[in-house]
Design a protein around this motif. Structure first.
Motif, mmCIF file in Angstrom:
data_model
loop_
_atom_site.group_PDB
_atom_site.id
_atom_site.type_symbol
_atom_site.label_atom_id
_atom_site.label_comp_id
_atom_site.label_asym_id
_atom_site.label_seq_id
_atom_site.Cartn_x
_atom_site.Cartn_y
_atom_site.Cartn_z
ATOM 1 N N ILE A 90 -11.357 -8.608 -7.116
ATOM 2 C CA ILE A 90 -10.164 -7.765 -7.220
ATOM 3 C C ILE A 90 -8.906 -8.602 -7.390
ATOM 4 C CG2 ILE A 90 -9.599 -7.607 -4.758
ATOM 5 C CD1 ILE A 90 -9.150 -4.604 -5.191
ATOM 6 N N THR A 91 -8.974 -9.892 -6.935
ATOM 7 C CA THR A 91 -7.802 -10.764 -7.061
ATOM 8 C C THR A 91 -7.443 -10.999 -8.519
ATOM 9 O OG1 THR A 91 -9.270 -12.684 -6.918
ATOM 10 C CG2 THR A 91 -8.178 -11.995 -4.894
ATOM 11 N N SER A 92 -8.439 -11.015 -9.408
ATOM 12 C CA SER A 92 -8.132 -11.241 -10.818
ATOM 13 C C SER A 92 -7.323 -10.088 -11.384
ATOM 14 C CB SER A 92 -9.427 -11.419 -11.622
ATOM 15 O OG SER A 92 -10.221 -10.250 -11.558
ATOM 16 N N ILE A 93 -7.599 -8.867 -10.901
ATOM 17 C CA ILE A 93 -6.825 -7.698 -11.333
ATOM 18 C C ILE A 93 -5.386 -7.829 -10.841
ATOM 19 C CG2 ILE A 93 -6.618 -5.192 -11.188
ATOM 20 C CD1 ILE A 93 -9.655 -5.111 -10.645
ATOM 21 N N GLY A 94 -5.252 -8.125 -9.540
ATOM 22 C CA GLY A 94 -3.915 -8.279 -8.963
ATOM 23 C C GLY A 94 -3.165 -9.438 -9.588
ATOM 24 N N GLY A 95 -3.885 -10.551 -9.849
ATOM 25 C CA GLY A 95 -3.241 -11.727 -10.435
ATOM 26 C C GLY A 95 -2.685 -11.444 -11.810
ATOM 27 N N THR A 96 -3.445 -10.727 -12.624
ATOM 28 C CA THR A 96 -2.982 -10.371 -13.965
ATOM 29 C C THR A 96 -1.769 -9.448 -13.894
ATOM 30 O OG1 THR A 96 -5.245 -10.537 -14.808
ATOM 31 C CG2 THR A 96 -3.661 -9.326 -16.153
ATOM 32 N N ALA A 97 -1.831 -8.482 -12.986
ATOM 33 C CA ALA A 97 -0.719 -7.538 -12.851
ATOM 34 C C ALA A 97 0.546 -8.246 -12.373
ATOM 35 C CB ALA A 97 -1.104 -6.429 -11.874
ATOM 36 N N ILE A 98 0.391 -9.213 -11.460
ATOM 37 C CA ILE A 98 1.556 -9.960 -10.965
ATOM 38 C C ILE A 98 2.156 -10.812 -12.073
ATOM 39 C CG2 ILE A 98 2.265 -11.806 -9.379
ATOM 40 C CD1 ILE A 98 0.263 -10.595 -7.365
ATOM 41 N N LEU A 99 1.290 -11.367 -12.944
ATOM 42 C CA LEU A 99 1.795 -12.125 -14.096
ATOM 43 C C LEU A 99 2.650 -11.217 -14.977
ATOM 44 C CD1 LEU A 99 1.724 -14.851 -15.573
ATOM 45 C CD2 LEU A 99 -0.279 -14.023 -16.829
ATOM 46 N N LEU A 129 0.613 -1.808 -6.212
ATOM 47 C CA LEU A 129 -0.790 -1.947 -6.593
ATOM 48 C C LEU A 129 -1.133 -3.408 -6.887
ATOM 49 C CD1 LEU A 129 -3.561 -0.821 -7.415
ATOM 50 C CD2 LEU A 129 -2.618 -0.417 -9.715
ATOM 51 N N SER A 130 -0.251 -4.091 -7.609
ATOM 52 C CA SER A 130 -0.482 -5.497 -7.964
ATOM 53 C C SER A 130 -0.623 -6.362 -6.723
ATOM 54 C CB SER A 130 0.677 -6.023 -8.826
ATOM 55 O OG SER A 130 0.877 -5.217 -9.955
ATOM 56 N N MET A 131 0.346 -6.242 -5.806
ATOM 57 C CA MET A 131 0.351 -7.084 -4.605
ATOM 58 C C MET A 131 -0.762 -6.688 -3.645
ATOM 59 S SD MET A 131 2.746 -9.294 -5.085
ATOM 60 C CE MET A 131 3.076 -9.972 -3.469
ATOM 61 N N PHE A 132 -1.045 -5.399 -3.532
ATOM 62 C CA PHE A 132 -2.107 -4.951 -2.630
ATOM 63 C C PHE A 132 -3.468 -5.469 -3.105
ATOM 64 C CE2 PHE A 132 -5.252 -1.819 -1.117
ATOM 65 C CZ PHE A 132 -5.015 -1.917 0.257
ATOM 66 N N ALA A 133 -3.693 -5.417 -4.416
ATOM 67 C CA ALA A 133 -4.959 -5.912 -4.968
ATOM 68 C C ALA A 133 -5.106 -7.409 -4.744
ATOM 69 C CB ALA A 133 -5.039 -5.588 -6.457
ATOM 70 N N PHE A 165 0.839 -1.205 0.000
ATOM 71 C CA PHE A 165 0.000 0.000 0.000
ATOM 72 C C PHE A 165 0.874 1.255 0.000
ATOM 73 C CE2 PHE A 165 -2.373 3.331 2.302
ATOM 74 C CZ PHE A 165 -3.503 3.408 1.492
ATOM 75 N N SER A 166 1.927 1.238 0.834
ATOM 76 C CA SER A 166 2.857 2.369 0.888
ATOM 77 C C SER A 166 3.579 2.548 -0.440
ATOM 78 C CB SER A 166 3.876 2.157 2.017
ATOM 79 O OG SER A 166 4.861 3.167 2.004
ATOM 80 N N ASN A 167 3.992 1.426 -1.053
ATOM 81 C CA ASN A 167 4.663 1.507 -2.344
ATOM 82 C C ASN A 167 3.733 2.069 -3.414
ATOM 83 O OD1 ASN A 167 7.554 0.161 -2.694
ATOM 84 N ND2 ASN A 167 6.511 -0.916 -1.050
ATOM 85 N N PHE A 168 2.465 1.657 -3.373
ATOM 86 C CA PHE A 168 1.491 2.138 -4.344
ATOM 87 C C PHE A 168 1.274 3.643 -4.199
ATOM 88 C CE2 PHE A 168 -3.282 2.664 -4.989
ATOM 89 C CZ PHE A 168 -3.147 2.970 -6.339
ATOM 90 N N ILE A 169 1.136 4.130 -2.977
ATOM 91 C CA ILE A 169 0.831 5.543 -2.728
ATOM 92 C C ILE A 169 2.069 6.428 -2.821
ATOM 93 C CG2 ILE A 169 -0.093 7.196 -1.048
ATOM 94 C CD1 ILE A 169 -2.196 5.343 -2.265
ATOM 95 N N MET A 170 3.198 5.941 -2.251
ATOM 96 C CA MET A 170 4.380 6.790 -2.096
ATOM 97 C C MET A 170 5.549 6.411 -3.004
ATOM 98 S SD MET A 170 4.296 6.938 2.070
ATOM 99 C CE MET A 170 2.769 7.324 2.949
ATOM 100 N N GLY A 171 5.441 5.265 -3.691
ATOM 101 C CA GLY A 171 6.534 4.863 -4.568
ATOM 102 C C GLY A 171 7.690 4.221 -3.846
ATOM 103 N N ALA A 172 7.534 3.952 -2.538
ATOM 104 C CA ALA A 172 8.577 3.305 -1.734
ATOM 105 C C ALA A 172 7.952 2.844 -0.424
ATOM 106 C CB ALA A 172 9.735 4.267 -1.460
#
Length: 512
Positions: free
Chosen positions: A162-171, A326-330, A113-120
């Motif tokens: 939402i897992t399908s979104i995260g799963g695709t992004a992780i792929l 974003l990928s992992m948080f989703a 979540f922190s990485n998604f919002i703050m980039g680190a």
């Protein structure tokens, strides 16, 4: 015509391989393995594939084929192979592993979540009500558990989409890691960021000083076993596979090879663009955030390879970290909603109703509402107890990851230990046998012993390693979960036996 339609719906080889791959392969396992062992993680992953993953996969396939009409999953497998008490303890330990998983993820989910919002990862600086960072993450974790329990208890399962979104992004992340690493390697004239001047040493010796002794190296095995986890769900695919007797073992074999090679290549790719000492030796890097650190570094290195300015390359790295976050948080959010009720519901529905005290065994509106409330309290108490243990974030996240690895892998021992007894009944014609890989009792027993001992030794080394380095409390914490949950399972089933099974047997004997 009906028969043709059914055949068309069955899994063929390629879809089967893809299902196995997506069920087992995990992106974060590669950066974490590289962080702990560098290139030296690769041989241990291969050893784990040979001694655990491949033989264990075929065991799960045989279980699933023989018990394809049973709805109780692994509980039914063990109950019909060994007996009720063994099955209940094993399944309860499997369920308990998801309790520990929730304890872990409720606190570490704030890193993506922190990485998604703050980039680190900025979680080390977070503070609420004057609390330290680990206590703040603990408080946020408890609030998350209560919120998820409340929402899930209402039967709102659509959130899990939402897992399908995260799963695709992780792929996508997997391809980014590989091809991004190759791009940086080529742009740097074939020079690896982590040098391979002494290949023998690189593949045998970890750059991480914490993994330099035989005990710590052997304790790494539990990470490799965890990376290959999730196989127990594959047994249910046997009856959905076309020409299963030939297709399923072939699919498993190919998938196992692809997954093993995939992990090896992914770990190797990390070294193409990540120098261990320059990027991963910092105290701010830990097991929970290393995946995002590696992805951020990949973005930075690609930026430099494209001759961007320093600031532009840093910005690119931050956007790579945001995408990973974003990928992992989703994916984790969706999984959390599902796992807040799914394992508990499976355990309650698979086991005897009388095992559960009071109204814990009730299912209302498709949800084990009362049990979910008790679960939320237990998870919250565990989060609070661990979060209050100290302010060292690196050790805090290490403990959470190790607790999850131990809890998740111990149940595999129950399934592998039960396999010789299952095989004996199978060969005697007492069980349906539409599919068989291990065709002799001797081979089945040898393989089961190897797999069980391999998992057992990996967990023993993981548990005792902190104590050997003077950290006895951490060893106690790692051992406490399996001991406590195993004891609870034994107590519950023993009470059930004394109240119902033994009395029933006594009445039958008197009647006879």
């Amino acid at each position: 015509m009906a028969g043709n339609n059914n055949t068309a719906k069955k899994l063929t080889l390629v879809p089967l391989i893809l299902m196995i791959f997506t069920s087992v392969f995990g992106f974060a396992n590669m950066p974490r393995a590289y962080y702990l062992m560098g290139y030296a993680a690769i041989p241990w992953y291969i050893i784990s594939a040979v001694l655990f993953f491949i033989p264990y996969a075929f065991m799960m396939a045989e279980y699933g084929a023989s018990f394809k009409n049973e709805t109780g999953g692994m509980y039914s497998w063990m109950e019909k192979s060994v007996g009720g008490k063994f099955a209940f303890v094993g399944t309860f330990m499997w369920y308990a592993s998801y309790v520990v998983w929730m304890v872990n993820v409720a606190q570490t989910i704030w890193i993506p979540f922190s990485n998604f919002i703050m980039g680190a990862d900025k979680t080390a600086t977070w503070s609420l009500f004057g609390l330290g960072s680990t206590q703040t993450l603990g408080l946020l974790g408890i609030l998350l558990v209560l919120f998820v329990t409340f929402v899930a208890s209402k039967g709102v399962e659509k959130i899990t989409k939402i897992t399908s979104i995260g799963g695709t992004a992780i792929l996508v992340l997997n391809f980014v890691l590989l091809f991004g690493g190759l791009f940086v390697l080529i742009a740097n004239g074939g020079d690896f960021a982590e040098p391979l001047t002494n290949a023998k040493q690189a593949f045998l010796q970890s750059p991480n000083p914490s993994y330099g002794t035989p005990i710590t190296i052997l304790s790494f095995l539990v990470f490799a076993i965890f990376a290959f986890g999730g196989l127990e769900v594959l047994g249910g695919l046997v009856d959905q596979t076309e020409n299963a007797e030939k297709t399923f073992p072939k699919g498993l074999g190919i998938a196992a090879l692809v997954i093993s090679i995939g992990y090896a290549i992914g770990i190797f790719a990390c070294g193409m663009f990540t120098n261990w000492n320059e990027v991963l030796s910092s105290d701010t890097v830990n097991m929970a955030n290393v995946a995002y650190v590696v992805v951020q570094n990949l973005g930075f290195q690609i930026g430099q390879a494209l001759n961007m300015s320093q600031d532009a390359a840093i910005t690119m790295g931050a956007w790579f970290a945001r995408f990973a976050g974003l990928s992992m948080f989703a994916a984790l959010t969706g999984a959390f909603f599902t796992l807040a009720y799914s394992p508990l519901k499976t355990l309650i529905q698979g086991s005897p109703k009388e095992v559960w005290p009071g109204k814990m065994g009730e299912i209302k509106n498709g949800m084990p509402l009362n049990a979910m409330k008790v679960q939320a309290v237990i998870v919250s108490l565990m989060i609070g107890g661990i979060a209050l243990g100290g302010d060292n974030a690196k050790e805090f996240f290490k403990l959470l990851v190790l607790m999850t690895n131990v809890a998740m892998t111990i149940p595999y021992m129950f399934l592998s230990a039960a396999f010789p007894i299952f095989k004996k009944k199978q060969l005697a014609g007492k069980l349906e046998t539409p599919f068989m890989v291990y065709k002799s009792q001797k081979l089945s027993t040898i393989v089961a012993i190897i797999v069980t001992l391999f998992i057992g030794f990996a967990n023993v080394f993981t548990i005792i390693e902190p104590a050997l380095n003077g950290d006895v409390p951490q060893t106690i914490k790692l051992a406490a979960g399996p001991i406590v949950f195993g004891s609870i399972a034994l107590i519950l089933y023993t009470i059930y036996e004394n109240k119902y099974v033994n009395k029933k047997d006594t009445k039958q004997n008197i009647g006879a």
